[in-house]
Write a protein that holds these residues in place. Structure first.
Motif, PDB file in Angstrom:
ATOM      1  N   PHE A   9       0.828  -1.198   0.000  1.00  0.00           N
ATOM      2  CA  PHE A   9       0.000   0.000   0.000  1.00  0.00           C
ATOM      3  C   PHE A   9       0.867   1.254   0.000  1.00  0.00           C
ATOM      4  O   PHE A   9       0.605   2.205  -0.734  1.00  0.00           O
ATOM      5  CB  PHE A   9      -0.949   0.016   1.212  1.00  0.00           C
ATOM      6  CG  PHE A   9      -1.786   1.254   1.279  1.00  0.00           C
ATOM      7  CD1 PHE A   9      -2.865   1.429   0.438  1.00  0.00           C
ATOM      8  CD2 PHE A   9      -1.478   2.266   2.184  1.00  0.00           C
ATOM      9  CE1 PHE A   9      -3.629   2.569   0.479  1.00  0.00           C
ATOM     10  CE2 PHE A   9      -2.235   3.412   2.235  1.00  0.00           C
ATOM     11  CZ  PHE A   9      -3.314   3.574   1.381  1.00  0.00           C
ATOM     12  N   SER A  10       1.922   1.261   0.810  1.00  0.00           N
ATOM     13  CA  SER A  10       2.821   2.423   0.870  1.00  0.00           C
ATOM     14  C   SER A  10       3.523   2.643  -0.465  1.00  0.00           C
ATOM     15  O   SER A  10       3.665   3.774  -0.925  1.00  0.00           O
ATOM     16  CB  SER A  10       3.861   2.234   1.968  1.00  0.00           C
ATOM     17  OG  SER A  10       3.235   2.149   3.221  1.00  0.00           O
ATOM     18  N   ALA A  11       3.960   1.568  -1.087  1.00  0.00           N
ATOM     19  CA  ALA A  11       4.623   1.675  -2.389  1.00  0.00           C
ATOM     20  C   ALA A  11       3.657   2.196  -3.448  1.00  0.00           C
ATOM     21  O   ALA A  11       4.015   3.038  -4.275  1.00  0.00           O
ATOM     22  CB  ALA A  11       5.186   0.330  -2.801  1.00  0.00           C
ATOM     23  N   LEU A  12       2.431   1.715  -3.416  1.00  0.00           N
ATOM     24  CA  LEU A  12       1.427   2.179  -4.368  1.00  0.00           C
ATOM     25  C   LEU A  12       1.111   3.649  -4.155  1.00  0.00           C
ATOM     26  O   LEU A  12       1.020   4.428  -5.111  1.00  0.00           O
ATOM     27  CB  LEU A  12       0.156   1.343  -4.252  1.00  0.00           C
ATOM     28  CG  LEU A  12      -1.002   1.747  -5.166  1.00  0.00           C
ATOM     29  CD1 LEU A  12      -0.612   1.558  -6.620  1.00  0.00           C
ATOM     30  CD2 LEU A  12      -2.234   0.934  -4.848  1.00  0.00           C
ATOM     31  N   ALA A  13       0.956   4.060  -2.912  1.00  0.00           N
ATOM     32  CA  ALA A  13       0.669   5.465  -2.610  1.00  0.00           C
ATOM     33  C   ALA A  13       1.815   6.360  -3.068  1.00  0.00           C
ATOM     34  O   ALA A  13       1.592   7.436  -3.644  1.00  0.00           O
ATOM     35  CB  ALA A  13       0.427   5.640  -1.111  1.00  0.00           C
ATOM     36  N   ALA A  14       3.047   5.937  -2.851  1.00  0.00           N
ATOM     37  CA  ALA A  14       4.199   6.721  -3.289  1.00  0.00           C
ATOM     38  C   ALA A  14       4.239   6.829  -4.813  1.00  0.00           C
ATOM     39  O   ALA A  14       4.516   7.903  -5.361  1.00  0.00           O
ATOM     40  CB  ALA A  14       5.486   6.101  -2.763  1.00  0.00           C
ATOM     41  N   ALA A  15       3.940   5.741  -5.499  1.00  0.00           N
ATOM     42  CA  ALA A  15       3.934   5.756  -6.961  1.00  0.00           C
ATOM     43  C   ALA A  15       2.870   6.703  -7.500  1.00  0.00           C
ATOM     44  O   ALA A  15       3.106   7.443  -8.464  1.00  0.00           O
ATOM     45  CB  ALA A  15       3.713   4.348  -7.500  1.00  0.00           C
ATOM     46  N   VAL A  16       1.707   6.708  -6.882  1.00  0.00           N
ATOM     47  CA  VAL A  16       0.632   7.608  -7.316  1.00  0.00           C
ATOM     48  C   VAL A  16       1.037   9.058  -7.100  1.00  0.00           C
ATOM     49  O   VAL A  16       0.835   9.915  -7.971  1.00  0.00           O
ATOM     50  CB  VAL A  16      -0.685   7.272  -6.579  1.00  0.00           C
ATOM     51  CG1 VAL A  16      -1.721   8.360  -6.788  1.00  0.00           C
ATOM     52  CG2 VAL A  16      -1.222   5.940  -7.053  1.00  0.00           C
ATOM     53  N   LEU A  17       1.612   9.359  -5.949  1.00  0.00           N
ATOM     54  CA  LEU A  17       2.022  10.735  -5.675  1.00  0.00           C
ATOM     55  C   LEU A  17       3.104  11.211  -6.634  1.00  0.00           C
ATOM     56  O   LEU A  17       3.047  12.338  -7.134  1.00  0.00           O
ATOM     57  CB  LEU A  17       2.501  10.864  -4.234  1.00  0.00           C
ATOM     58  CG  LEU A  17       1.402  10.765  -3.176  1.00  0.00           C
ATOM     59  CD1 LEU A  17       2.011  10.787  -1.783  1.00  0.00           C
ATOM     60  CD2 LEU A  17       0.404  11.895  -3.327  1.00  0.00           C
ATOM     61  N   PHE A  18       4.093  10.363  -6.901  1.00  0.00           N
ATOM     62  CA  PHE A  18       5.133  10.747  -7.862  1.00  0.00           C
ATOM     63  C   PHE A  18       4.548  10.899  -9.262  1.00  0.00           C
ATOM     64  O   PHE A  18       4.939  11.789 -10.007  1.00  0.00           O
ATOM     65  CB  PHE A  18       6.263   9.724  -7.878  1.00  0.00           C
ATOM     66  CG  PHE A  18       7.196   9.846  -6.712  1.00  0.00           C
ATOM     67  CD1 PHE A  18       7.832  11.034  -6.420  1.00  0.00           C
ATOM     68  CD2 PHE A  18       7.430   8.761  -5.893  1.00  0.00           C
ATOM     69  CE1 PHE A  18       8.682  11.155  -5.341  1.00  0.00           C
ATOM     70  CE2 PHE A  18       8.291   8.857  -4.810  1.00  0.00           C
ATOM     71  CZ  PHE A  18       8.920  10.059  -4.536  1.00  0.00           C
ATOM     72  N   GLY A  19       3.613  10.048  -9.619  1.00  0.00           N
ATOM     73  CA  GLY A  19       2.974  10.141 -10.927  1.00  0.00           C
ATOM     74  C   GLY A  19       2.180  11.419 -11.092  1.00  0.00           C
ATOM     75  O   GLY A  19       2.228  12.064 -12.137  1.00  0.00           O
ATOM     76  N   LEU A  20       1.467  11.803 -10.063  1.00  0.00           N
ATOM     77  CA  LEU A  20       0.690  13.040 -10.133  1.00  0.00           C
ATOM     78  C   LEU A  20       1.604  14.261 -10.172  1.00  0.00           C
ATOM     79  O   LEU A  20       1.297  15.258 -10.823  1.00  0.00           O
ATOM     80  CB  LEU A  20      -0.269  13.138  -8.951  1.00  0.00           C
ATOM     81  CG  LEU A  20      -1.436  12.160  -8.960  1.00  0.00           C
ATOM     82  CD1 LEU A  20      -2.239  12.282  -7.674  1.00  0.00           C
ATOM     83  CD2 LEU A  20      -2.337  12.403 -10.157  1.00  0.00           C
ATOM     84  N   GLY A  21       2.711  14.195  -9.479  1.00  0.00           N
ATOM     85  CA  GLY A  21       3.668  15.297  -9.502  1.00  0.00           C
ATOM     86  C   GLY A  21       4.261  15.499 -10.883  1.00  0.00           C
ATOM     87  O   GLY A  21       4.582  16.621 -11.280  1.00  0.00           O
ATOM     88  N   GLY A  22       4.388  14.437 -11.650  1.00  0.00           N
ATOM     89  CA  GLY A  22       4.920  14.538 -13.001  1.00  0.00           C
ATOM     90  C   GLY A  22       3.953  15.179 -13.975  1.00  0.00           C
ATOM     91  O   GLY A  22       4.350  15.601 -15.060  1.00  0.00           O
ATOM     92  N   CYS A  23       2.698  15.290 -13.619  1.00  0.00           N
ATOM     93  CA  CYS A  23       1.688  15.854 -14.515  1.00  0.00           C
ATOM     94  C   CYS A  23       1.534  17.368 -14.350  1.00  0.00           C
ATOM     95  O   CYS A  23       0.747  17.976 -15.066  1.00  0.00           O
ATOM     96  CB  CYS A  23       0.335  15.200 -14.264  1.00  0.00           C
ATOM     97  SG  CYS A  23       0.296  13.448 -14.656  1.00  0.00           S
ATOM     98  N   SER A  24       2.254  17.980 -13.443  1.00  0.00           N
ATOM     99  CA  SER A  24       2.022  19.385 -13.145  1.00  0.00           C
ATOM    100  C   SER A  24       2.350  20.311 -14.311  1.00  0.00           C
ATOM    101  O   SER A  24       1.715  21.347 -14.468  1.00  0.00           O
ATOM    102  CB  SER A  24       2.816  19.797 -11.907  1.00  0.00           C
ATOM    103  OG  SER A  24       4.200  19.670 -12.153  1.00  0.00           O
ATOM    104  N   GLY A  25       3.320  19.972 -15.129  1.00  0.00           N
ATOM    105  CA  GLY A  25       3.705  20.842 -16.231  1.00  0.00           C
ATOM    106  C   GLY A  25       3.107  20.443 -17.569  1.00  0.00           C
ATOM    107  O   GLY A  25       3.493  20.979 -18.603  1.00  0.00           O
TER     108      GLY A  25
END
Length: 71
Positions: A9-25
Protein backbone atom coordinates in the motif's frame (compact mmCIF):
# COMPACT_ATOMS: atom_id res chain seq x y z
CA UNK A 1 1.36 -11.02 6.04
CA UNK A 2 0.09 -7.65 7.21
CA UNK A 3 3.59 -6.19 6.88
CA UNK A 4 3.67 -7.12 3.19
CA UNK A 5 0.23 -5.57 2.62
CA UNK A 6 1.28 -2.35 4.36
CA UNK A 7 4.44 -2.20 2.27
CA UNK A 8 2.47 -2.71 -0.94
CA UNK A 9 0.00 0.00 0.00
CA UNK A 10 2.82 2.42 0.87
CA UNK A 11 4.62 1.67 -2.39
CA UNK A 12 1.43 2.18 -4.37
CA UNK A 13 0.67 5.46 -2.61
CA UNK A 14 4.20 6.72 -3.29
CA UNK A 15 3.93 5.76 -6.96
CA UNK A 16 0.63 7.61 -7.32
CA UNK A 17 2.02 10.74 -5.67
CA UNK A 18 5.13 10.75 -7.86
CA UNK A 19 2.97 10.14 -10.93
CA UNK A 20 0.69 13.04 -10.13
CA UNK A 21 3.67 15.30 -9.50
CA UNK A 22 4.92 14.54 -13.00
CA UNK A 23 1.69 15.85 -14.52
CA UNK A 24 2.02 19.38 -13.14
CA UNK A 25 3.71 20.84 -16.23
CA UNK A 26 1.60 19.04 -18.82
CA UNK A 27 -0.66 20.78 -21.29
CA UNK A 28 -4.35 19.93 -21.49
CA UNK A 29 -3.75 17.84 -24.59
CA UNK A 30 -0.97 15.90 -22.88
CA UNK A 31 -3.19 15.20 -19.88
CA UNK A 32 -6.01 13.98 -22.12
CA UNK A 33 -3.58 11.69 -23.94
CA UNK A 34 -2.35 10.20 -20.67
CA UNK A 35 -5.90 9.75 -19.35
CA UNK A 36 -6.96 8.12 -22.62
CA UNK A 37 -3.98 5.77 -22.53
CA UNK A 38 -4.73 4.76 -18.94
CA UNK A 39 -8.39 4.17 -19.61
CA UNK A 40 -7.58 2.28 -22.82
CA UNK A 41 -5.10 0.05 -21.00
CA UNK A 42 -7.69 -0.85 -18.39
CA UNK A 43 -10.33 -1.47 -21.05
CA UNK A 44 -7.96 -3.57 -23.15
CA UNK A 45 -6.95 -5.64 -20.14
CA UNK A 46 -10.57 -6.26 -19.16
CA UNK A 47 -11.69 -7.17 -22.67
CA UNK A 48 -8.81 -9.57 -23.30
CA UNK A 49 -8.65 -11.15 -19.86
CA UNK A 50 -5.38 -9.49 -18.85
CA UNK A 51 -3.45 -10.19 -22.05
CA UNK A 52 -0.35 -8.00 -22.43
CA UNK A 53 -1.09 -7.42 -26.11
CA UNK A 54 -4.65 -6.33 -25.33
CA UNK A 55 -3.47 -4.01 -22.57
CA UNK A 56 -0.83 -2.35 -24.75
CA UNK A 57 -3.21 -2.16 -27.70
CA UNK A 58 -5.88 -0.56 -25.56
CA UNK A 59 -3.36 1.96 -24.23
CA UNK A 60 -2.31 2.91 -27.74
CA UNK A 61 -5.87 3.31 -29.00
CA UNK A 62 -6.94 5.22 -25.89
CA UNK A 63 -3.93 7.52 -26.12
CA UNK A 64 -4.63 8.35 -29.76
CA UNK A 65 -8.30 9.02 -29.02
CA UNK A 66 -7.43 11.21 -26.01
CA UNK A 67 -4.93 13.15 -28.13
CA UNK A 68 -7.34 13.73 -30.99
CA UNK A 69 -10.32 14.69 -28.82
CA UNK A 70 -8.45 17.60 -27.30
CA UNK A 71 -7.50 19.20 -30.64
Amino acid sequence: MKTIQRFRFSALAAAVLFGLGGCSGMSSQDKNTAIGAGAGAVGGAVLTGGSAVGTVGGAVVGGVIGHEVSK
